[in-house]
Structures are given as structure tokens and as C-alpha cells.
Design a protein around this motif. Structure first.
Motif, PDB file in Angstrom:
ATOM      1  N   ARG A 196      10.406 -44.821  43.983  1.00 32.48           N
ATOM      2  CA  ARG A 196       9.181 -45.406  43.448  1.00 32.48           C
ATOM      3  C   ARG A 196       9.483 -46.435  42.358  1.00 32.48           C
ATOM      4  O   ARG A 196       8.704 -47.356  42.142  1.00 32.48           O
ATOM      5  N   TRP A 197      10.592 -46.242  41.669  1.00 36.65           N
ATOM      6  CA  TRP A 197      10.977 -47.136  40.574  1.00 36.65           C
ATOM      7  C   TRP A 197      11.970 -48.189  41.041  1.00 36.65           C
ATOM      8  O   TRP A 197      12.666 -48.793  40.237  1.00 36.65           O
ATOM      9  N   ARG A 198      12.056 -48.430  42.331  1.00 40.81           N
ATOM     10  CA  ARG A 198      13.027 -49.375  42.880  1.00 40.81           C
ATOM     11  C   ARG A 198      12.857 -50.768  42.274  1.00 40.81           C
ATOM     12  O   ARG A 198      13.840 -51.471  42.019  1.00 40.81           O
ATOM     13  N   ARG A 199      11.621 -51.196  42.035  1.00 38.92           N
ATOM     14  CA  ARG A 199      11.358 -52.560  41.558  1.00 38.92           C
ATOM     15  C   ARG A 199      11.403 -52.682  40.048  1.00 38.92           C
ATOM     16  O   ARG A 199      11.210 -53.777  39.520  1.00 38.92           O
ATOM     17  N   ARG A 200      11.616 -51.597  39.367  1.00 40.13           N
ATOM     18  CA  ARG A 200      11.712 -51.681  37.902  1.00 40.13           C
ATOM     19  C   ARG A 200      13.073 -52.236  37.489  1.00 40.13           C
ATOM     20  O   ARG A 200      14.070 -52.066  38.197  1.00 40.13           O
ATOM     21  N   HIS A 201      13.101 -52.870  36.337  1.00 31.87           N
ATOM     22  CA  HIS A 201      14.352 -53.425  35.828  1.00 31.87           C
ATOM     23  C   HIS A 201      15.313 -52.287  35.477  1.00 31.87           C
ATOM     24  O   HIS A 201      14.894 -51.248  34.958  1.00 31.87           O
ATOM     25  N   PRO A 202      16.609 -52.461  35.749  1.00 36.16           N
ATOM     26  CA  PRO A 202      17.571 -51.401  35.418  1.00 36.16           C
ATOM     27  C   PRO A 202      17.572 -51.005  33.946  1.00 36.16           C
ATOM     28  O   PRO A 202      17.886 -49.849  33.630  1.00 36.16           O
ATOM     29  N   VAL A 203      17.212 -51.927  33.058  1.00 31.36           N
ATOM     30  CA  VAL A 203      17.176 -51.577  31.634  1.00 31.36           C
ATOM     31  C   VAL A 203      16.134 -50.494  31.376  1.00 31.36           C
ATOM     32  O   VAL A 203      16.353 -49.573  30.568  1.00 31.36           O
ATOM     33  N   ASP A 204      14.983 -50.580  32.047  1.00 30.94           N
ATOM     34  CA  ASP A 204      13.951 -49.558  31.875  1.00 30.94           C
ATOM     35  C   ASP A 204      14.495 -48.171  32.196  1.00 30.94           C
ATOM     36  O   ASP A 204      14.306 -47.212  31.436  1.00 30.94           O
ATOM     37  N   LYS A 205      15.172 -48.082  33.330  1.00 32.14           N
ATOM     38  CA  LYS A 205      15.666 -46.778  33.781  1.00 32.14           C
ATOM     39  C   LYS A 205      16.900 -46.337  33.001  1.00 32.14           C
ATOM     40  O   LYS A 205      17.143 -45.141  32.856  1.00 32.14           O
ATOM     41  N   ALA A 206      17.669 -47.296  32.509  1.00 35.21           N
ATOM     42  CA  ALA A 206      18.843 -46.937  31.707  1.00 35.21           C
ATOM     43  C   ALA A 206      18.418 -46.332  30.374  1.00 35.21           C
ATOM     44  O   ALA A 206      19.051 -45.385  29.888  1.00 35.21           O
ATOM     45  N   VAL A 207      17.374 -46.869  29.772  1.00 37.93           N
ATOM     46  CA  VAL A 207      16.899 -46.316  28.500  1.00 37.93           C
ATOM     47  C   VAL A 207      16.503 -44.855  28.674  1.00 37.93           C
ATOM     48  O   VAL A 207      16.828 -44.002  27.841  1.00 37.93           O
ATOM     49  N   LEU A 208      15.818 -44.556  29.781  1.00 37.72           N
ATOM     50  CA  LEU A 208      15.366 -43.185  30.007  1.00 37.72           C
ATOM     51  C   LEU A 208      16.501 -42.278  30.469  1.00 37.72           C
ATOM     52  O   LEU A 208      16.777 -41.243  29.843  1.00 37.72           O
ATOM     53  N   GLY A 209      17.177 -42.651  31.553  1.00 38.88           N
ATOM     54  CA  GLY A 209      18.191 -41.773  32.111  1.00 38.88           C
ATOM     55  C   GLY A 209      19.400 -41.596  31.209  1.00 38.88           C
ATOM     56  O   GLY A 209      19.809 -40.461  30.921  1.00 38.88           O
ATOM     57  N   LEU A 210      19.966 -42.701  30.735  1.00 42.59           N
ATOM     58  CA  LEU A 210      21.134 -42.600  29.863  1.00 42.59           C
ATOM     59  C   LEU A 210      20.760 -42.100  28.475  1.00 42.59           C
ATOM     60  O   LEU A 210      21.581 -41.487  27.788  1.00 42.59           O
ATOM     61  N   GLY A 211      19.505 -42.354  28.066  1.00 46.14           N
ATOM     62  CA  GLY A 211      19.047 -41.777  26.806  1.00 46.14           C
ATOM     63  C   GLY A 211      18.996 -40.262  26.870  1.00 46.14           C
ATOM     64  O   GLY A 211      19.376 -39.565  25.908  1.00 46.14           O
ATOM     65  N   LEU A 212      18.534 -39.712  27.986  1.00 48.01           N
ATOM     66  CA  LEU A 212      18.548 -38.257  28.163  1.00 48.01           C
ATOM     67  C   LEU A 212      19.973 -37.715  28.157  1.00 48.01           C
ATOM     68  O   LEU A 212      20.244 -36.639  27.604  1.00 48.01           O
ATOM     69  N   THR A 213      20.897 -38.467  28.746  1.00 51.51           N
ATOM     70  CA  THR A 213      22.299 -38.040  28.740  1.00 51.51           C
ATOM     71  C   THR A 213      22.859 -37.991  27.327  1.00 51.51           C
ATOM     72  O   THR A 213      23.556 -37.038  26.952  1.00 51.51           O
ATOM     73  N   VAL A 214      22.551 -39.007  26.531  1.00 52.91           N
ATOM     74  CA  VAL A 214      23.038 -39.038  25.144  1.00 52.91           C
ATOM     75  C   VAL A 214      22.444 -37.873  24.347  1.00 52.91           C
ATOM     76  O   VAL A 214      23.135 -37.222  23.552  1.00 52.91           O
TER      77      VAL A 214
END
Length: 249
Positions: free
Chosen positions: A12-30
Motif C-alpha cells: 500500500r505504501w509502494r508510492r511513498r518516498h523511501p524517506v517516509d518509510k525509513a523514518v518509521l521503520g528504521l526509527g523503530l529499529t533504533v
């Protein structure tokens, strides 16, 4: 195509910019790595699962198939903390506080893995790698990554076709035949990989390759509301951890 790549392309988030998803996914990892394991990593794990199965729309069965591999490494890494070698209790004995340390490590690593999977399940590599050049990564490094990414799928497809041909010729009927087929599979895949690499080099040279692979990147903009909501969620998890840490400990 691997299941996780297929899921990323149909996300569903295919068209979102990778920065959007990096903030969420990698932020959860941190957060999973930096916050206390209890309750911080546990809250991150729950939040990552909720986002993956909810807004991100990742099918549960597909998520489990991808998650069970890193989870196995997490369990394997936590088990040695349960025992100690040597000491007054003998060569092998139960470690003091081992279950607690093993549980904390398992919480941290499993939650961090879910954060990485959140980014992987929603971001195709074909969208991410070309944008790394704009982020300052040298173009030759990105080109090597792109070619390796493409060649890996070609190699997996070749291995699948070879295995099917061997099975059709009764190459797996006995243990000895299976070992012979396995040796032939490795040799054939090795030769085909070099042959494809040579043909790729010749094709690039014939098309005037100048050291940079130019590919079309889907247009996408960084979503301020999405990124802000991700930051709010990360801050809420950190704040809730600090509030609950005292009473729960």
C-alpha cells in the motif's frame, strides 16, 4: 522474485518516498536497540506488528515466512546466555541471571528485526538504490548494488530451472543421485553466472556505458504529515517507556 520483494512492489505504501518509510521503520529499529528491553523493546515490537499488519497491509502469513529466519537467529543468539562454561558448578552450568539477559536480548533483536522488515516490506530496492546517489553514495557503488540485485534474481531463476530439470530426469530418487545432482547444480550455476556477467559487460560496452547506470525512478515526494506522524509515534513510544519503566521494574 523473492516473496518479500513481491510484497514490497504490491505494498500500500509502494508510492511513498523511501524517506517516509525509513523514518518509521528504521526509527523503530533504533528505539528497539536504545530503549530498555522492558518495556521499551516490547512496546516497539507491538507497534511494529500493528503497523505491518494494519496500515502497511502486509499479509500475516507472508510476514511470518520472512520473520521466522531472523527470529531463528535471535533465538540462537539468546540461548548461549542461559549457560556458562567452567566455574565452581562444573564444566557447564546455568548462568546467573541468564534467563533475564536472554529474554532482554531476544526482545531487542526481534523488535529491531521487525523494524527492518517494515522498511523492506514497503520499499522495493529498485526505488531505494537509485536515490542513494542523491544522498551522497558514490555512483559506482550504487551501480554494483543494482547489478548484483538484478543478477541475484537471474541466478535464483537459473537454480530453480536446473532443479526442475534434474527432478524431471529422476535426479533426486536416491541419496547418491541427490548428491550428484547437487554437485551438477553448483557447477552449472557457477558457469551460468560467469556467462551472464560476461554478456552483461558486453551489452553495457555496446551501449556506451560510461560508468553510470541511468534508470527511471518513480516520482515521489516526502510526505510531511506521514513523517510527522511517524516522529510522533516514535516519541510516544519513548515517552511511554520512560513512564512505565519505573512501575514495571
Amino acid at each position: 522474485m523473492l516473496p518479500i520483494d513481491a510484497a514490497a512492489h504490491s505494498s500500500r505504501w509502494r508510492r511513498r518516498h523511501p524517506v517516509d518509510k525509513a523514518v518509521l521503520g528504521l526509527g523503530l529499529t533504533v528505539l528497539a536497540i536504545s530503549l530498555p528491553p522492558w518495556p521499551g523493546a516490547a512496546l516497539v515490537l507491538v507497534a511494529a506488528l500493528t503497523v505491518l499488519l494494519g496500515p502497511a497491509g502486509v499479509p500475516g502469513r507472508r510476514l511470518w515466512r520472512a520473520y521466522r529466519v531472523p527470529l531463528g537467529f535471535c533465538v540462537t543468539g539468546a540461548l548461549p546466555l542461559l549457560v556458562q562454561v567452567g566455574g565452581p558448578d562444573g564444566f557447564l552450568s546455568t548462568a546467573d541471571g541468564g534467563p533475564v539477559r536472554a529474554g532482554e536480548l531476544l526482545l531487542r533483536t526481534s523488535a529491531a528485526s521487525l523494524g527492518v522488515l517494515l522498511f523492506a516490506f514497503t520499499t522495493p530496492m529498485s526505488d531505494l538504490l537509485p536515490r542513494l546517489v542523491r544522498a551522497g553514495v558514490p555512483a559506482p557503488v550504487v551501480d554494483v548494488a543494482l547489478v548484483t540485485y538484478r543478477m541475484s534474481f537471474l541466478l535464483l531463476d537459473s537454480v530453480r530451472r536446473i532443479r526442475q530439470a534434474q527432478a524431471a530426469r529422476l535426479g533426486h530418487t536416491t541419496r547418491a543421485a541427490t548428491w550428484r545432482s547437487l554437485g551438477g547444480l553448483g557447477a552449472t550455476a557457477f558457469v551460468r553466472a560467469f556467462d551472464r556477467a560476461a554478456r552483461l559487460q558486453s551489452g553495457l560496452a555496446g551501449r556506451g556505458y560510461d560508468g553510470t547506470l541511468r534508470v527511471l525512478v518513480p516520482e515521489a515526494r516526502v510526505s510531511v504529515p506521514f513523517t510527522a506522524a511517524s516522529v510522533v509515534l516514535l516519541a510516544a513510544l519513548a515517552g511511554l517507556t520512560l513512564v512505565l519503566e519505573g512501575p514495571l521494574s
